[in-house]
Design an enzyme around this catalytic site. Structure first.
Site: not given
Length: 337
Positions: A111, A254, A238, A56, A251, A126
Site C-alpha cells: 500500500r 476489518s 472493525d 480492493d 485496529e 494479514q
C-alpha cells in the site's frame, strides 16, 4: 511523519527471540482461526489483472502498484493487491466450497499511499478469510457471533503466548463490546471519528465498531471510507483494542457480511461507481452467480505487535521506513527489523 515515542520503552525479547515468537503466533493462530470458523488454508495471488475488478479499492483514492508482463497483452495492466476481499468470494465458488465452509490465506500486499507511523507500513500482511453463509444469515446476529469467535481465537493465542513468554505478553480484556458508528456520533458529536474510536476503545478496552461506510445522520459524512463493492455497509465493522504501551487504539481486524446483488447496486450508486457493474466480478455478483459470504482480514504483524507489547510495527515485520523514523526508533530502543 507521525510517530509515538513512549518513554522508558525497553523490549523484553531479543530480536531473535522476537522472531521465534512471531513464527509461533503466526502458525498457531491460523490453526485456531481455521478450527473456530471452519476454514481451509488456500493459496492466494500477490497480483491480479486490473480488468477483472478483483482488487480492493480501499477508500477509493489509494494507488495500487501496477506493472505489465512480457507474455501478456500490452494493455493488460497487472496490480499488486491491496487485499483479497473480492478474490476470496470468487475462489469459494471456483473451488466448490459448500455452505458454512470457508478459506483463509496468508495475504501480502503493498500500500504505497499508507501514512507511516507506529501501526502502519507500506507492507501489509494479514490473514484474509471468507466463509459461505445462507441468504437468511445476512444479519447482525451472524456478524456478532463471528466476531465473538474471532475474539475467542485471539484470547486463546494470547493464553498460549503468555505460557511461552509470560513477561512479554500484553494482556487483553475478557470480552468485546459492540457499538455502531451512529451511536458513537450521537455520544460524541463534537469529536472526529478517530477521536470517537479512541474514546470508546479506552473505555471498553476491546470494541467492534459496526456500520462503516454510509453517511451518518448528524454530520452527513461517513465514519470512515469503505469500498462499496465488498462489505455491506450496514453489516460490517472493525475490531479495535486499546493499547496502553502507546496510549492509543490499535485496529486488528476489518470484516463484514458481503454485499448482496441489491446492496452492491445501492452502494455503487451512492459512491458514484456504477461503471464498475461492467467488470467481471461485479457482473457475476449482480447475476446471482456468487455465494453469500462473510469475511475479513486480520493483521498478522499487528496481532504480533499487540501480543508482544511492541512499540512499532517495524519490530515485527521487515519493511521500508523514512531514515528519520529509523533514527528516532533507535534512540528509543525500538528494534526495527
Amino acid at each position: 511523519m507521525s510517530l509515538i515515542l513512549p518513554e522508558d520503552y525497553q523490549p523484553t525479547l531479543t530480536i531473535r527471540d522476537t522472531e521465534a515468537a512471531i513464527v509461533f503466533i503466526r502458525e498457531r493462530f491460523q490453526e485456531i482461526l481455521g478450527q473456530k470458523l471452519n476454514l481451509q488454508r488456500m493459496s492466494a495471488p500477490l497480483f491480479v489483472e486490473k480488468s477483472t475488478g478483483l482488487n480492493d479499492n480501499l477508500n477509493g483514492v489509494e494507488r495500487p502498484v501496477d506493472f505489465d508482463a512480457k507474455d501478456l497483452p500490452e494493455d493488460d495492466t497487472i496490480e499488486i493487491v491491496h487485499s483479497l476481499a473480492k478474490w476470496k468470494r470468487l475462489a469459494l465458488k471456483k473451488y466448490g466450497f459448500g455452505m458454512h465452509e470457508g478459506l483463509y490465506t496468508n495475504m501480502n500486499a503493498i500500500r504505497r499511499d499508507e501514512d507511516l507511523d507506529n501501526f502502519h507500513s507500506i507492507y501489509v500482511d494479514q490473514w484474509d478469510w471468507e466463509k459461505i453463509i445462507a441468504k437468511k444469515e445476512r444479519t447482525e446476529d451472524t456478524l456478532k457471533e463471528t466476531v465473538t469467535k474471532i475474539f475467542a481465537a485471539i484470547k486463546q493465542i494470547e493464553a498460549e503466548c503468555a505460557a511461552r513468554y509470560p513477561a512479554s505478553t500484553y494482556r487483553l480484556p475478557e470480552k468485546v463490546h459492540f457499538v455502531t458508528t451512529q451511536e458513537l456520533e450521537d455520544t460524541w458529536p463534537d469529536l472526529s471519528p478517530e477521536e470517537r474510536e479512541d474514546k470508546i476503545a479506552q473505555k471498553e478496552k476491546a470494541v467492534f465498531i459496526m456500520k462503516i461506510g454510509d453517511k451518518l445522520k448528524r454530520s452527513g459524512e461517513p465514519h470512515d471510507g469503505r469500498a462499496p463493492d465488498y462489505d455491506d455497509w450496514q453489516l460490517n465493522g472493525d475490531l479495535i483494542f486499546w493499547y496502553e504501551p502507546l496510549d492509543q487504539k490499535i485496529e486488528i481486524s476489518s470484516m463484514g457480511i458481503r454485499v448482496s446483488p441489491e446492496s452492491l447496486h445501492e452502494q455503487l450508486k451512492k459512491a458514484d461507481c456504477l461503471d464498475r457493474e461492467k467488470l467481471t466480478f461485479h457482473k457475476m455478483l449482480l447475476d446471482g452467480k456468487l455465494p453469500y459470504t462473510i469475511g475479513g482480514g486480520i493483521g498478522q504483524s499487528r496481532l504480533c505487535m499487540l501480543l508482544l507489547a511492541k512499540a512499532h510495527i517495524g519490530e515485527v515485520q521487515a519493511s521500508v521506513w523514512p531514515q528519520e523514523m529509523i533514527e528516532q526508533c533507535q534512540k528509543h530502543q525500538m528494534q526495527i527489523l
